[in-house]
Design a protein around this motif. Structure first.
Motif, short mmCIF file in Angstrom:
data_model
loop_
_atom_site.label_atom_id
_atom_site.label_comp_id
_atom_site.label_asym_id
_atom_site.label_seq_id
_atom_site.Cartn_x
_atom_site.Cartn_y
_atom_site.Cartn_z
N ALA A 72 1.09 -0.96 0.38
CA ALA A 72 -0.28 -0.16 0.04
C ALA A 72 1.09 1.36 -0.22
O ALA A 72 0.40 2.43 -0.05
CB ALA A 72 -0.99 0.02 0.80
N HIS A 101 -7.78 -12.17 5.48
CA HIS A 101 -8.31 -10.78 6.25
C HIS A 101 -9.33 -10.48 7.47
O HIS A 101 -9.13 -10.03 8.35
CB HIS A 101 -8.88 -9.74 5.13
CG HIS A 101 -9.76 -8.39 5.48
ND1 HIS A 101 -8.69 -7.52 6.02
CD2 HIS A 101 -11.18 -8.83 5.35
CE1 HIS A 101 -10.78 -6.95 6.31
NE2 HIS A 101 -11.38 -7.21 6.01
N HIS A 146 -15.98 -6.14 8.14
CA HIS A 146 -14.39 -6.07 7.95
C HIS A 146 -13.31 -5.76 9.24
O HIS A 146 -13.79 -6.36 10.35
CB HIS A 146 -14.70 -4.02 8.48
CG HIS A 146 -14.61 -3.04 7.32
ND1 HIS A 146 -14.89 -3.38 6.43
CD2 HIS A 146 -16.21 -3.09 7.14
CE1 HIS A 146 -15.69 -2.39 5.52
NE2 HIS A 146 -16.90 -2.37 6.24
N ARG A 151 -8.72 -3.23 5.04
CA ARG A 151 -7.88 -4.01 3.68
C ARG A 151 -7.01 -3.80 3.69
O ARG A 151 -5.81 -3.71 2.29
CB ARG A 151 -9.04 -4.44 2.69
CG ARG A 151 -10.07 -5.70 3.16
CD ARG A 151 -11.44 -5.38 2.31
NE ARG A 151 -12.43 -6.58 2.76
CZ ARG A 151 -13.80 -6.68 3.08
NH1 ARG A 151 -13.23 -5.66 4.01
NH2 ARG A 151 -14.55 -7.40 3.33
N LEU A 152 -6.40 -2.01 3.53
CA LEU A 152 -5.79 -1.27 2.43
C LEU A 152 -4.06 -1.83 2.43
O LEU A 152 -3.83 -1.76 1.92
CB LEU A 152 -5.95 -0.08 2.68
CG LEU A 152 -4.87 1.60 2.31
CD1 LEU A 152 -4.77 1.44 0.62
CD2 LEU A 152 -4.63 2.49 2.93
N ILE A 155 -2.98 -4.28 0.15
CA ILE A 155 -3.01 -3.92 -1.35
C ILE A 155 -1.94 -3.92 -2.28
O ILE A 155 -1.36 -2.15 -1.51
CB ILE A 155 -4.39 -3.21 -1.72
CG1 ILE A 155 -5.51 -4.05 -0.86
CG2 ILE A 155 -4.43 -2.74 -3.21
CD1 ILE A 155 -6.49 -2.16 -1.36
N VAL A 179 -2.69 2.89 -5.14
CA VAL A 179 -3.60 2.07 -4.41
C VAL A 179 -5.21 1.99 -4.56
O VAL A 179 -5.88 3.21 -4.31
CB VAL A 179 -3.25 2.61 -3.15
CG1 VAL A 179 -3.67 0.21 -2.48
CG2 VAL A 179 -1.98 2.14 -2.57
N GLN A 181 -8.75 0.33 -3.88
CA GLN A 181 -9.08 -0.81 -3.14
C GLN A 181 -10.69 -0.67 -3.77
O GLN A 181 -11.41 0.18 -3.79
CB GLN A 181 -9.72 -0.37 -2.02
CG GLN A 181 -10.45 -1.71 -0.99
CD GLN A 181 -10.47 -0.53 0.74
OE1 GLN A 181 -9.43 -0.89 0.79
NE2 GLN A 181 -11.98 -1.01 0.99
N THR A 183 -14.19 -3.75 -5.55
CA THR A 183 -14.81 -4.47 -5.50
C THR A 183 -15.98 -4.28 -6.83
O THR A 183 -16.67 -3.35 -6.22
CB THR A 183 -15.59 -4.90 -3.97
OG1 THR A 183 -15.88 -6.49 -4.16
CG2 THR A 183 -16.30 -4.59 -3.03
N GLU A 187 -17.03 -0.73 -3.22
CA GLU A 187 -16.24 0.28 -3.23
C GLU A 187 -15.02 0.13 -4.21
O GLU A 187 -14.26 -0.83 -4.45
CB GLU A 187 -15.67 1.17 -1.26
CG GLU A 187 -14.71 -0.35 -1.25
CD GLU A 187 -14.34 -2.02 -0.59
OE1 GLU A 187 -13.64 -2.40 -0.62
OE2 GLU A 187 -15.65 -2.24 -0.56
N HIS A 188 -15.40 1.40 -4.41
CA HIS A 188 -14.58 1.66 -5.68
C HIS A 188 -13.38 3.40 -4.89
O HIS A 188 -13.51 4.32 -6.26
CB HIS A 188 -14.87 1.86 -7.20
CG HIS A 188 -13.96 1.64 -8.00
ND1 HIS A 188 -13.91 2.18 -9.74
CD2 HIS A 188 -12.48 1.16 -7.87
CE1 HIS A 188 -12.91 1.49 -9.70
NE2 HIS A 188 -12.04 1.54 -10.03
N ARG A 190 -9.69 5.12 -4.53
CA ARG A 190 -8.15 5.58 -4.68
C ARG A 190 -8.00 6.51 -3.96
O ARG A 190 -8.05 6.94 -3.84
CB ARG A 190 -8.06 6.10 -6.38
CG ARG A 190 -6.52 5.95 -6.91
CD ARG A 190 -6.53 6.81 -8.25
NE ARG A 190 -7.24 8.11 -8.80
CZ ARG A 190 -7.87 8.81 -9.25
NH1 ARG A 190 -7.38 7.73 -10.79
NH2 ARG A 190 -8.26 9.94 -10.11
#
Length: 385
Positions: A72, A101, A146, A151-152, A155, A179, A181, A183, A187-188, A190
């Motif tokens: 990350a 995770h 979570h 999750r960062l 990645i 980076v 993140q 799915t 979420e999308h 950056r």
């Protein structure tokens, strides 16, 4: 030759081993600036770290920094004149493919915790749990679960830039990464991170921008776990900050009674202590804290824009073999994700919306410098005993 607030030589040119030279003069003396300071891309190649891309940055002042591209774009080891600064847990800089995770009740993030900076986010930080996900309009996904700090961490980043940049007669070591993140049906987000060191400096500046590439309003939480170890942390080291009050403390604070201000030597079986401090904002709009050794010979100053991360936690992990302290600016109160949704303090980014964060870590060298920083912080505010 005096230093300015960045820890580099004052005046034009660059400070190289006691001489102040223009960039042109320095180039006359070496065919490659990396002989003095520079950037090198490497790949870690053994054990749990195998395959992790990293960038080593080195300044003429003796500051060395490791940027973990596949973690990350976080910060791994940092040293000043050979002395380690970034805390090492024993985990190593694990390859993200090894990350688990949801294992251990969401606490498996602790197996990835290592180095100077471990970022939490981008849609969740603090302790894990289950929260509503109906905003993503995907019927099979009514909730999302979570783990600790999101999750960062696991990645890999995309490296955008790694080079020396000349500005007004000076040289800056600059690396940039992003980076994502994301799915399907979720979420999308950056993160774009820019890290800079002056060629002859003793500070690390990193600027982050988080934006929403998706078209659903998306939760955003962000936290910096900035970890300092021995010898910058040692018996008698002082945590200095302008504090009005403690907003929250873990039960272990009352049970153990270890001071948040003055650090003891390592303690066998120590239970982590966490305190959320309410900090006074400086006239420049920044929060400012420091960790200074008992004799003031060395220290670390951390400053950041208060508007972006108004909350701050002090994490004391003073256990033998894991001896470290965490300085943690945060977008959210320690009560976390679910509580912020209930009390209306949760952050959501719409499509194209972004938030920016600016942070500086500065190495303090010598009693005169640590005393000046402590006095400057005291001018902002005092702190409880």
């Amino acid at each position: 030759m005096g230093d300015d607030v960045s820890g580099r030589a004052a005046g034009p040119g660059v400070d190289v081993f006691g001489s102040n030279l223009s960039v042109a003069e320095l180039r006359r003396r070496t065919g490659d600036l990396s002989a003095v300071a520079g950037i090198r891309q490497v790949v870690l190649d053994n054990g749990v770290e195998r395959g992790v891309r990293a960038i080593d940055l080195r300044t003429s002042a003796g500051l060395e920094l490791e940027v973990l591209v596949d973690r990350a774009f976080d910060l791994g080891s940092m040293r000043f004149r050979g002395a380690p600064i970034g805390w090492r847990s024993g985990n190593g800089f694990r390859h993200p493919g090894l990350h688990e995770h949801n294992d251990e009740g969401g606490l498996s993030w602790l197996r990835a915790l290592d180095g100077l900076l471990v970022s939490g986010g981008l849609d969740h930080t603090l302790f894990g749990g289950e929260v509503d996900a109906t905003r993503y309009n995907y019927p099979p996904k009514q909730t999302v679960t979570h783990g600790l700090h999101g999750r960062l961490t696991a990645i890999p980043a995309r490296l955008l830039e790694a080079r020396e940049v000349e500005r007004e007669g000076r040289v800056v070591l600059r690396v940039v990464g992003e980076v994502i993140q994301a799915t399907a049906f979720g979420e999308h987000l950056r993160l774009t991170r820019t890290i800079e060191l002056d060629f002859d400096g003793r500070e690390v500046r990193f600027d982050d921008v988080v934006d929403n590439l998706g078209f659903d309003p998306t939760p955003h939480m962000f936290l910096y776990h900035i970890n300092v170890g021995w010898p910058f942390l040692d018996e008698g080291a002082r945590f200095v900050a302008p504090i009005t009050k403690h907003l929250w403390q873990s039960d272990s604070v009352a049970e153990q009674g270890t001071s948040y201000r003055v650090m003891p030597a390592p303690i066998d079986g120590f239970v982590e202590q966490v305190t959320e401090h309410e900090l006074v904002v400086g006239d420049d709009g920044r929060h400012r804290v420091a960790l200074i050794t008992a004799g003031g010979e060395r220290g670390i100053e951390l400053s950041w824009e208060a508007a972006g991360m108004p909350h701050f936690f002090e994490w004391q992990n003073l256990r033998s073999g894991q001896y470290g302290i965490g300085l943690e600016p945060s977008t959210h109160h320690v009560s976390g994700d679910a509580a912020s949704r209930q009390d209306g303090t949760a952050l959501f980014l719409g499509h194209g919306e972004s938030r920016s964060y600016s942070t500086t870590i500065r190495v303090l060298d010598g009693v005169a410098e640590t005393s000046a920083v402590e006095a400057a912080i005291r001018a902002i505010g005092d702190q409880p005993d």
